[in-house]
Design a protein around this motif. Structure first.
Motif, PDB file in Angstrom:
ATOM      1  N   ASN A 185      -1.835   4.619  -6.144  1.00 19.04           N
ATOM      2  CA  ASN A 185      -2.600   3.762  -7.055  1.00 19.04           C
ATOM      3  C   ASN A 185      -2.827   2.380  -6.469  1.00 19.04           C
ATOM      4  O   ASN A 185      -3.894   1.777  -6.647  1.00 19.04           O
ATOM      5  CB  ASN A 185      -1.875   3.647  -8.391  1.00 19.04           C
ATOM      6  CG  ASN A 185      -1.961   4.923  -9.214  1.00 19.04           C
ATOM      7  OD1 ASN A 185      -2.884   5.702  -9.047  1.00 19.04           O
ATOM      8  ND2 ASN A 185      -0.989   5.136 -10.084  1.00 19.04           N
ATOM      9  N   ASP A 186      -1.824   1.864  -5.754  1.00 22.34           N
ATOM     10  CA  ASP A 186      -1.977   0.566  -5.102  1.00 22.34           C
ATOM     11  C   ASP A 186      -3.052   0.625  -4.003  1.00 22.34           C
ATOM     12  O   ASP A 186      -3.848  -0.300  -3.839  1.00 22.34           O
ATOM     13  CB  ASP A 186      -0.643   0.107  -4.505  1.00 22.34           C
ATOM     14  CG  ASP A 186       0.384  -0.240  -5.575  1.00 22.34           C
ATOM     15  OD1 ASP A 186      -0.032  -0.544  -6.714  1.00 22.34           O
ATOM     16  OD2 ASP A 186       1.593  -0.193  -5.276  1.00 22.34           O
TER      17      ASP A 186
ATOM     18  N   ARG B 229       7.643  -0.929   1.185  1.00 20.31           N
ATOM     19  CA  ARG B 229       7.804  -2.044   0.244  1.00 20.31           C
ATOM     20  C   ARG B 229       8.133  -3.341   0.960  1.00 20.31           C
ATOM     21  O   ARG B 229       7.811  -4.427   0.475  1.00 20.31           O
ATOM     22  CB  ARG B 229       8.903  -1.704  -0.767  1.00 20.31           C
ATOM     23  CG  ARG B 229       8.513  -0.618  -1.754  1.00 20.31           C
ATOM     24  CD  ARG B 229       9.505  -0.518  -2.883  1.00 20.31           C
ATOM     25  NE  ARG B 229      10.815  -0.084  -2.423  1.00 20.31           N
ATOM     26  CZ  ARG B 229      11.191   1.187  -2.346  1.00 20.31           C
ATOM     27  NH1 ARG B 229      10.343   2.141  -2.690  1.00 20.31           N
ATOM     28  NH2 ARG B 229      12.397   1.524  -1.937  1.00 20.31           N
TER      29      ARG B 229
ATOM     30  N   TYR C 266       3.497   8.308   3.675  1.00 17.42           N
ATOM     31  CA  TYR C 266       2.743   7.117   3.264  1.00 17.42           C
ATOM     32  C   TYR C 266       1.578   6.863   4.208  1.00 17.42           C
ATOM     33  O   TYR C 266       0.500   6.440   3.778  1.00 17.42           O
ATOM     34  CB  TYR C 266       3.676   5.910   3.203  1.00 17.42           C
ATOM     35  CG  TYR C 266       4.662   5.978   2.071  1.00 17.42           C
ATOM     36  CD1 TYR C 266       4.365   5.449   0.815  1.00 17.42           C
ATOM     37  CD2 TYR C 266       5.897   6.592   2.228  1.00 17.42           C
ATOM     38  CE1 TYR C 266       5.264   5.514  -0.239  1.00 17.42           C
ATOM     39  CE2 TYR C 266       6.808   6.671   1.176  1.00 17.42           C
ATOM     40  CZ  TYR C 266       6.485   6.132  -0.046  1.00 17.42           C
ATOM     41  OH  TYR C 266       7.373   6.214  -1.095  1.00 17.42           O
TER      42      TYR C 266
ATOM     43  N   VAL D 148      -7.098  -6.816  -4.656  1.00 18.34           N
ATOM     44  CA  VAL D 148      -6.025  -6.373  -5.548  1.00 18.34           C
ATOM     45  C   VAL D 148      -4.991  -5.626  -4.720  1.00 18.34           C
ATOM     46  O   VAL D 148      -5.302  -4.630  -4.079  1.00 18.34           O
ATOM     47  CB  VAL D 148      -6.575  -5.449  -6.655  1.00 18.34           C
ATOM     48  CG1 VAL D 148      -5.426  -4.893  -7.502  1.00 18.34           C
ATOM     49  CG2 VAL D 148      -7.565  -6.202  -7.520  1.00 18.34           C
ATOM     50  N   ARG D 149      -3.782  -6.138  -4.756  1.00 17.79           N
ATOM     51  CA  ARG D 149      -2.682  -5.511  -4.035  1.00 17.79           C
ATOM     52  C   ARG D 149      -1.366  -5.951  -4.667  1.00 17.79           C
ATOM     53  O   ARG D 149      -1.303  -7.007  -5.293  1.00 17.79           O
ATOM     54  CB  ARG D 149      -2.702  -5.876  -2.556  1.00 17.79           C
ATOM     55  CG  ARG D 149      -2.402  -7.349  -2.295  1.00 17.79           C
ATOM     56  CD  ARG D 149      -2.233  -7.635  -0.827  1.00 17.79           C
ATOM     57  NE  ARG D 149      -3.495  -7.648  -0.129  1.00 17.79           N
ATOM     58  CZ  ARG D 149      -3.593  -7.690   1.199  1.00 17.79           C
ATOM     59  NH1 ARG D 149      -2.490  -7.687   1.933  1.00 17.79           N
ATOM     60  NH2 ARG D 149      -4.780  -7.732   1.778  1.00 17.79           N
ATOM     61  N   PRO D 150      -0.310  -5.168  -4.506  1.00 22.13           N
ATOM     62  CA  PRO D 150       0.986  -5.582  -5.068  1.00 22.13           C
ATOM     63  C   PRO D 150       1.580  -6.722  -4.261  1.00 22.13           C
ATOM     64  O   PRO D 150       1.198  -6.962  -3.104  1.00 22.13           O
ATOM     65  CB  PRO D 150       1.836  -4.311  -4.958  1.00 22.13           C
ATOM     66  CG  PRO D 150       1.234  -3.563  -3.822  1.00 22.13           C
ATOM     67  CD  PRO D 150      -0.246  -3.844  -3.878  1.00 22.13           C
TER      68      PRO D 150
ATOM     69  N   TRP E 148       2.477  -4.188   2.644  1.00 23.14           N
ATOM     70  CA  TRP E 148       1.500  -4.977   1.911  1.00 23.14           C
ATOM     71  C   TRP E 148       1.401  -6.409   2.400  1.00 23.14           C
ATOM     72  O   TRP E 148       0.592  -7.182   1.905  1.00 23.14           O
ATOM     73  CB  TRP E 148       1.824  -4.956   0.422  1.00 23.14           C
ATOM     74  CG  TRP E 148       1.628  -3.604  -0.175  1.00 23.14           C
ATOM     75  CD1 TRP E 148       2.585  -2.767  -0.640  1.00 23.14           C
ATOM     76  CD2 TRP E 148       0.388  -2.910  -0.324  1.00 23.14           C
ATOM     77  NE1 TRP E 148       2.036  -1.595  -1.075  1.00 23.14           N
ATOM     78  CE2 TRP E 148       0.685  -1.654  -0.904  1.00 23.14           C
ATOM     79  CE3 TRP E 148      -0.940  -3.221  -0.032  1.00 23.14           C
ATOM     80  CZ2 TRP E 148      -0.303  -0.724  -1.191  1.00 23.14           C
ATOM     81  CZ3 TRP E 148      -1.916  -2.275  -0.326  1.00 23.14           C
ATOM     82  CH2 TRP E 148      -1.604  -1.057  -0.895  1.00 23.14           C
TER      83      TRP E 148
ATOM     84  N   GLY F  13      -6.408   0.668  -5.690  1.00 28.10           N
ATOM     85  CA  GLY F  13      -6.785  -0.670  -6.127  1.00 28.10           C
ATOM     86  C   GLY F  13      -7.250  -1.533  -4.978  1.00 28.10           C
ATOM     87  O   GLY F  13      -8.208  -2.307  -5.104  1.00 28.10           O
ATOM     88  N   PHE F  14      -6.586  -1.407  -3.832  1.00 28.71           N
ATOM     89  CA  PHE F  14      -6.969  -2.187  -2.650  1.00 28.71           C
ATOM     90  C   PHE F  14      -8.370  -1.787  -2.185  1.00 28.71           C
ATOM     91  O   PHE F  14      -9.221  -2.646  -1.919  1.00 28.71           O
ATOM     92  CB  PHE F  14      -5.944  -1.949  -1.537  1.00 28.71           C
ATOM     93  CG  PHE F  14      -6.133  -2.822  -0.338  1.00 28.71           C
ATOM     94  CD1 PHE F  14      -5.350  -3.956  -0.159  1.00 28.71           C
ATOM     95  CD2 PHE F  14      -7.090  -2.522   0.629  1.00 28.71           C
ATOM     96  CE1 PHE F  14      -5.519  -4.765   0.960  1.00 28.71           C
ATOM     97  CE2 PHE F  14      -7.264  -3.320   1.740  1.00 28.71           C
ATOM     98  CZ  PHE F  14      -6.480  -4.449   1.906  1.00 28.71           C
TER      99      PHE F  14
ATOM    100  N   THR G 253       2.727   5.745  -7.247  1.00 31.37           N
ATOM    101  CA  THR G 253       2.573   4.294  -7.360  1.00 31.37           C
ATOM    102  C   THR G 253       1.883   3.726  -6.130  1.00 31.37           C
ATOM    103  O   THR G 253       0.963   2.901  -6.236  1.00 31.37           O
ATOM    104  CB  THR G 253       3.947   3.631  -7.533  1.00 31.37           C
ATOM    105  OG1 THR G 253       4.561   4.118  -8.743  1.00 31.37           O
ATOM    106  CG2 THR G 253       3.830   2.119  -7.610  1.00 31.37           C
ATOM    107  N   PHE G 254       2.299   4.171  -4.954  1.00 28.63           N
ATOM    108  CA  PHE G 254       1.689   3.697  -3.717  1.00 28.63           C
ATOM    109  C   PHE G 254       0.221   4.105  -3.650  1.00 28.63           C
ATOM    110  O   PHE G 254      -0.637   3.314  -3.236  1.00 28.63           O
ATOM    111  CB  PHE G 254       2.453   4.258  -2.525  1.00 28.63           C
ATOM    112  CG  PHE G 254       1.893   3.850  -1.194  1.00 28.63           C
ATOM    113  CD1 PHE G 254       2.089   2.564  -0.703  1.00 28.63           C
ATOM    114  CD2 PHE G 254       1.166   4.746  -0.420  1.00 28.63           C
ATOM    115  CE1 PHE G 254       1.571   2.179   0.526  1.00 28.63           C
ATOM    116  CE2 PHE G 254       0.650   4.372   0.801  1.00 28.63           C
ATOM    117  CZ  PHE G 254       0.855   3.082   1.278  1.00 28.63           C
TER     118      PHE G 254
END
Length: 250
Positions: free
Chosen positions: A216-217, A64, A86, A228-230, A68, A220-221, A213-214
């Protein structure tokens, strides 16, 4: 006064645990050894799984904070520990993206990437759940193993009463004491196992939510070529900074 008269001529009785187990013989010692082994492995699993979970939790905090902010997944993966959970998800996502280009059967890229990342998550979750089944088994069976020792102790007490024809304290104290020790030992083993199982299960659930959650991120990337990224996690109370927008694929 009456108790003094009754016990005046009798030798002092030993009611300690070792004496009770010796009276119980092979069955009592076997039951006690099995329960002691269960207790040892319960604490072994508790501490080893706790350290394993804490390692992944610490990895999530670092993700976190820094992951990113990288321009690409490969650059971000290089900042993670080589064998971290991760890092495994990122590597599996990148590998799935490369494999998709080699597919001859038409399939949606999203479905292929999502399936690959889901398999990676399931592999990690399976490793996290290792040993919990043993804790659940111990919590469920230890009281009954102790109860088995209790039944044997009570049975021995009844045999002594029948043989001597009277239910004096000296006759039943040893077998009943042995029976109570078996009951207590079963509970001593079962309670920590149940508490450890619930505690580790709750931590696993929290870790699984973070990994999902990671994942899904990452999906999306990959599906958006990095658009798309957090947001990058803030530090020391500063507002979260917007992550740099990549214009190329991972």
């Amino acid at each position: 006064m009456l108790t003094t008269i009754l016990t005046a001529g009798a030798p002092p009785a030993n009611f300690d645990m070792l004496h009770a187990l010796n009276q119980g013989g092979f069955i009592s010692w076997t039951t006690a050894i099995i329960l002691t082994g269960m207790l040892f492995f319960t604490f072994y699993i508790l501490f080893t799984k706790w350290f394993e979970q804490q390692k992944i939790i610490n990895q999530g905090r670092r993700v976190r904070q820094s992951f990113w902010g990288a321009n690409s997944l490969r650059e971000g993966a290089a900042k993670l520990e080589k064998n971290s959970a991760y890092r495994q998800i990122v590597d599996d996502g990148l590998k799935a993206q490369e494999q998709y280009k080699e597919l001859t059967d038409p399939i949606e890229a999203h479905d292929w990437l999502h399936g690959s990342l889901a398999r990676s998550e399931n592999s990690i979750n399976s490793d996290l759940g290792g040993g919990l089944a043993f804790l659940a088994t111990v919590g469920a069976t230890a009281p009954f193993i102790g109860l088995f020792g209790t039944v044997v102790g009570i049975f021995r007490a009844l045999i002594k009463i029948g043989a001597e024809g009277q239910a004096s304290i000296g006759t039943v104290a040893g077998p009943v004491g042995e029976a109570l020790i078996m009951t207590a030992l079963g509970l001593v083993v079962a309670v920590p196992a149940v508490l450890a199982f619930n505690y580790l299960q709750r931590r696993n659930k929290s870790i699984q939510e973070a990994l999902n959650t990671f994942s899904n991120d990452v999906l999306g990337f990959l599906a958006s070529d990095g658009r798309v990224r957090p947001a990058v996690a803030s530090r020391k109370g500063a507002p979260a900074a917007k992550a740099p927008q990549a214009t190329t694929t991972a």
